[in-house]
Write an enzyme that holds these catalytic residues in place. Structure first.
Site, PDB file in Angstrom:
ATOM      1  N   HIS A 167       2.495   4.064  -5.499  1.00 27.89           N
ATOM      2  CA  HIS A 167       1.998   3.072  -4.552  1.00 27.89           C
ATOM      3  C   HIS A 167       2.768   1.756  -4.714  1.00 27.89           C
ATOM      4  O   HIS A 167       3.642   1.434  -3.919  1.00 27.89           O
ATOM      5  CB  HIS A 167       0.492   2.890  -4.792  1.00 27.89           C
ATOM      6  CG  HIS A 167      -0.237   2.142  -3.722  1.00 27.89           C
ATOM      7  ND1 HIS A 167       0.376   1.570  -2.641  1.00 27.89           N
ATOM      8  CD2 HIS A 167      -1.561   1.861  -3.574  1.00 27.89           C
ATOM      9  CE1 HIS A 167      -0.525   0.987  -1.878  1.00 27.89           C
ATOM     10  NE2 HIS A 167      -1.715   1.146  -2.424  1.00 27.89           N
ATOM     11  N   ASP A 210      10.137  -1.318   0.177  1.00 32.25           N
ATOM     12  CA  ASP A 210      10.558  -1.447  -1.214  1.00 32.25           C
ATOM     13  C   ASP A 210      12.064  -1.442  -1.399  1.00 32.25           C
ATOM     14  O   ASP A 210      12.549  -1.717  -2.487  1.00 32.25           O
ATOM     15  CB  ASP A 210       9.952  -0.294  -2.034  1.00 32.25           C
ATOM     16  CG  ASP A 210       8.448  -0.400  -2.088  1.00 32.25           C
ATOM     17  OD1 ASP A 210       7.962  -1.499  -2.398  1.00 32.25           O
ATOM     18  OD2 ASP A 210       7.756   0.590  -1.801  1.00 32.25           O
ATOM     19  N   HIS A 269       8.759   7.300   4.326  1.00 33.28           N
ATOM     20  CA  HIS A 269       7.403   6.754   4.262  1.00 33.28           C
ATOM     21  C   HIS A 269       6.459   7.768   4.876  1.00 33.28           C
ATOM     22  O   HIS A 269       6.822   8.452   5.825  1.00 33.28           O
ATOM     23  CB  HIS A 269       7.348   5.426   5.046  1.00 33.28           C
ATOM     24  CG  HIS A 269       6.135   4.614   4.749  1.00 33.28           C
ATOM     25  ND1 HIS A 269       4.941   4.811   5.387  1.00 33.28           N
ATOM     26  CD2 HIS A 269       5.933   3.606   3.868  1.00 33.28           C
ATOM     27  CE1 HIS A 269       4.054   3.946   4.913  1.00 33.28           C
ATOM     28  NE2 HIS A 269       4.629   3.210   3.985  1.00 33.28           N
TER      29      HIS A 269
HETATM   30  N1  COA Z   1      15.214  10.856  -0.178  1.00 30.75           N
HETATM   31  C1  COA Z   1      15.619  12.103   0.141  1.00 30.75           C
HETATM   32  N2  COA Z   1      14.869  13.004   0.792  1.00 30.75           N
HETATM   33  C2  COA Z   1      13.638  12.640   1.128  1.00 30.75           C
HETATM   34  C3  COA Z   1      13.139  11.360   0.832  1.00 30.75           C
HETATM   35  C4  COA Z   1      13.972  10.458   0.155  1.00 30.75           C
HETATM   36  N3  COA Z   1      13.552   9.230  -0.146  1.00 30.75           N
HETATM   37  N4  COA Z   1      11.878  11.257   1.293  1.00 30.75           N
HETATM   38  C5  COA Z   1      11.585  12.422   1.863  1.00 30.75           C
HETATM   39  N5  COA Z   1      12.653  13.275   1.757  1.00 30.75           N
HETATM   40  C6  COA Z   1      12.752  14.619   2.310  1.00 30.75           C
HETATM   41  C7  COA Z   1      11.874  15.599   1.544  1.00 30.75           C
HETATM   42  O1  COA Z   1      12.586  16.184   0.479  1.00 30.75           O
HETATM   43  C8  COA Z   1      11.512  16.560   2.638  1.00 30.75           C
HETATM   44  O2  COA Z   1      12.641  17.376   2.870  1.00 30.75           O
HETATM   45  P1  COA Z   1      12.456  18.947   3.303  1.00 30.75           P
HETATM   46  O3  COA Z   1      11.777  18.907   4.636  1.00 30.75           O
HETATM   47  O4  COA Z   1      13.836  19.503   3.300  1.00 30.75           O
HETATM   48  O5  COA Z   1      11.565  19.533   2.237  1.00 30.75           O
HETATM   49  C9  COA Z   1      11.341  15.684   3.881  1.00 30.75           C
HETATM   50  O6  COA Z   1      12.205  14.555   3.646  1.00 30.75           O
HETATM   51  C10 COA Z   1       9.922  15.225   4.125  1.00 30.75           C
HETATM   52  O7  COA Z   1       9.454  14.567   2.968  1.00 30.75           O
HETATM   53  P2  COA Z   1       7.950  14.528   2.454  1.00 30.75           P
HETATM   54  O8  COA Z   1       7.986  14.444   0.941  1.00 30.75           O
HETATM   55  O9  COA Z   1       7.166  15.631   3.080  1.00 30.75           O
HETATM   56  O10 COA Z   1       7.432  13.160   3.046  1.00 30.75           O
HETATM   57  P3  COA Z   1       6.107  12.421   2.617  1.00 30.75           P
HETATM   58  O11 COA Z   1       5.614  11.731   3.832  1.00 30.75           O
HETATM   59  O12 COA Z   1       5.172  13.305   1.894  1.00 30.75           O
HETATM   60  O13 COA Z   1       6.646  11.358   1.539  1.00 30.75           O
HETATM   61  C11 COA Z   1       7.372   9.378   0.494  1.00 30.75           C
HETATM   62  C12 COA Z   1       6.777  10.017   1.771  1.00 30.75           C
HETATM   63  C13 COA Z   1       7.392   7.851   0.671  1.00 30.75           C
HETATM   64  C14 COA Z   1       6.484   9.712  -0.736  1.00 30.75           C
HETATM   65  C15 COA Z   1       8.800   9.928   0.280  1.00 30.75           C
HETATM   66  O14 COA Z   1       9.586   9.638   1.419  1.00 30.75           O
HETATM   67  C16 COA Z   1       9.436   9.361  -0.975  1.00 30.75           C
HETATM   68  O15 COA Z   1       9.210   9.891  -2.069  1.00 30.75           O
HETATM   69  N6  COA Z   1      10.287   8.290  -0.845  1.00 30.75           N
HETATM   70  C17 COA Z   1      10.894   7.667  -1.979  1.00 30.75           C
HETATM   71  C18 COA Z   1       9.882   6.799  -2.747  1.00 30.75           C
HETATM   72  C19 COA Z   1       9.549   5.537  -2.024  1.00 30.75           C
HETATM   73  O16 COA Z   1      10.422   4.810  -1.566  1.00 30.75           O
HETATM   74  N7  COA Z   1       8.240   5.228  -1.980  1.00 30.75           N
HETATM   75  C20 COA Z   1       7.748   3.977  -1.381  1.00 30.75           C
HETATM   76  C21 COA Z   1       6.949   4.224  -0.161  1.00 30.75           C
HETATM   77  S1  COA Z   1       6.499   2.677   0.554  1.00 30.75           S
END
Ligand code: COA
Length: 438
Positions: free
Chosen positions: A268, A365, A309
């Site tokens: 978070h 972020d 996100h």
């Molecule tokens: N870098 C590379 N690939 C990413 C990614 C990233 N930052 N974020 C998502 N993906 C990919 C996943 O591997 C997945 O690929 P696939 O379809 O081949 O399996 C696809 O994009 C969908 O991702 P998913 O994990 O289902 O999205 P989510 O909505 O559950 O996750 C986050 C959202 C924010 C948790 C995720 O994007 C993430 O971990 N980002 C990095 C951490 C971050 O910046 N967090 C701050 C949020 S404000």
């Protein structure tokens, strides 16, 4: 003629049900009439992590993730970041309308006269180990404040409620600064009520021997804008925690402590720290293509931190503002060398099919950690910087919940997957005797 209803046929019984639709939503409680036998509990919705469940009706913040829109009470975040102040936004979130000039003046005066904390708070914080994480100190101290204001538990008394809302918004920077000073081994600095909200916070962080600390105007405004951008984000993990804890009618200090605990988690409030680690690991703009390739080949194992996100499937509107803000801050602090790597990473990723197809854009972020670092804040303090402004959002959501006659104590259901009924064996050891006779 189209009807605003949803018709469901239960193929187990062949019965059909018609459920009303309001705002594209059905009430999951309406599913309870769907039963196989009269004494069944009735059908529930199963929604781990509340991915598709609206837990409230709210008029505070709107996010349209596909369009990259964020609005507080209808006002776009970009306009607020340019023309508003954090304290004005806090007023807007709480009261629903922008204050008049006179209202804003008395609001700022009111907040300013509540910035001091009881002297005992100093000894409370001094009880923490010298290397205590500032977020652990922050959330414990906010919880401890409830013992200083026991009348705060009268949450349905609107006057008492607002007094404690004001106290919380006013005191979080003081406690945040004290948590920082404790971790540095520096003496605490009392609030300077001649300064702005952000200016006073910088003074409580930075002031050493000088009789009066004068904040740099660019950094003071940049911090205020960062506070605006982080003030609310509708029903995220910490806000949902605030509402759930508050729904038991606990006092707001305890509820804000619970929300802060939720924010503390790395999924978070901690992602900007991870961005800094990633940029440092990349080390040079020449290494960016290799890094992006590794992310793509890692198939989710390695992520581009600060990208993607759960809600935004477009450029996070806060990231756009922060990117501009970063340039202004670096004019004062000197350029953070990691910025060039970040810009190159963004440029390459936004042209790459892997990221385009998955709608992965920079989030809030991606650039905020760079600014905080350039301003001299240690990385483990970043989440505390997030908690200061989010306090006003948490409180606005908490007030809305208390005034919502549909809300009750939060109590989700479960789908039980454990053992069927079984009896304890007749002859076996006496566990309590065993414990006592050790
Ligand atoms: N870098 C590379 N690939 C990413 C990614 C990233 N930052 N974020 C998502 N993906 C990919 C996943 O591997 C997945 O690929 P696939 O379809 O081949 O399996 C696809 O994009 C969908 O991702 P998913 O994990 O289902 O999205 P989510 O909505 O559950 O996750 C986050 C959202 C924010 C948790 C995720 O994007 C993430 O971990 N980002 C990095 C951490 C971050 O910046 N967090 C701050 C949020 S404000």
């Amino acid at each position: 003629m189209s009807k605003n209803t949803l018709t469901i046929t239960d193929n187990r019984t062949g019965k059909t049900y018609e459920l009303p639709i309001t705002d594209d939503t059905i009430r999951t409680a309406d599913l309870r009439q769907i039963k196989v036998a009269d004494d069944d509990f009735g059908m529930m919705g199963y929604d781990p992590a509340f991915l598709n469940t609206a837990s409230c009706r709210s008029a505070i913040t709107l996010i349209d993730g596909d369009k990259g829109i964020l609005r507080y009470r209808g006002y776009p975040i970009e306009q607020l970041a340019e023309k508003s102040s954090y304290l004005e936004c806090a007023y807007l979130l709480l009261h629903g309308e922008l204050p008049t000039e006179a209202q804003l003046k008395s609001w700022v005066d009111l907040i300013t006269t509540h910035t001091f904390v009881h002297e005992n708070v100093k000894s409370f914080i001094q009880g923490f180990r010298y290397d205590a994480h500032p977020m652990g100190v922050f959330l414990s101290t906010i919880g401890a404040l409830s013992t200083f204001y026991p009348e705060a538990k009268k949450v349905h008394d609107k006057q008492v409620r607002m007094l404690n809302v004001v106290r919380l918004i006013a005191k979080v920077p003081t406690i945040a600064a004290m948590s920082y000073r404790h971790s540095m081994g520096f003496p605490f600095v009392y609030p300077d009520n001649e300064l702005s909200f952000a200016g006073n916070f910088l003074a409580m962080i930075r002031k050493m021997a000088e009789p009066r600390y004068k904040p740099n105007k660019v950094l003071e405004r940049a911090l205020d804008v960062l506070f605006i951008l982080h003030a609310d984000h509708e029903q995220n993990c910490s806000t949902s925690t605030m509402r759930a804890a508050g729904s038991s009618l606990v006092d707001p200090y305890s509820a804000v402590a619970a929300a802060s605990a939720a924010l503390y988690g790395p999924l978070h409030g901690g992602a900007n720290e991870a961005v800094l680690r990633m940029l440092t690991e990349i080390g040079s703009i020449h290494n960016v293509p290799t890094f992006v390739k590794e992310v793509k080949e890692g198939k989710g194992e390695k992520k581009l931190m600060g990208f993607g996100h759960r809600v935004y499937k477009n450029y996070d509107p806060r990231a756009k503002v922060i990117k501009r803000l970063a340039e202004e801050v670096f004019e004062v602090t000197g350029r953070n060398p990691l910025l060039d790597i970040a810009i190159e990473l963004e440029r390459i990723a936004l042209q790459d099919d892997y990221f385009i197809k998955r709608k992965l854009y920079p989030n809030v972020d991606f650039y905020s950690g760079l600014i905080y670092q350039a301003m001299g804040f240690p990385t483990d303090f970043f989440t505390v910087l997030f908690a200061i402004p989010r306090t006003s959002g948490w409180l606005a959501q908490w007030c809305e919940m208390l005034d919502d006659s549909e809300q009750k104590i939060a109590r989700p259901r479960q789908v039980y997957t454990g053992s069927a009924k079984r009896d304890l064996p007749e002859s076996r050891h006496n566990p309590f005797e065993l414990e006592r006779s050790r």
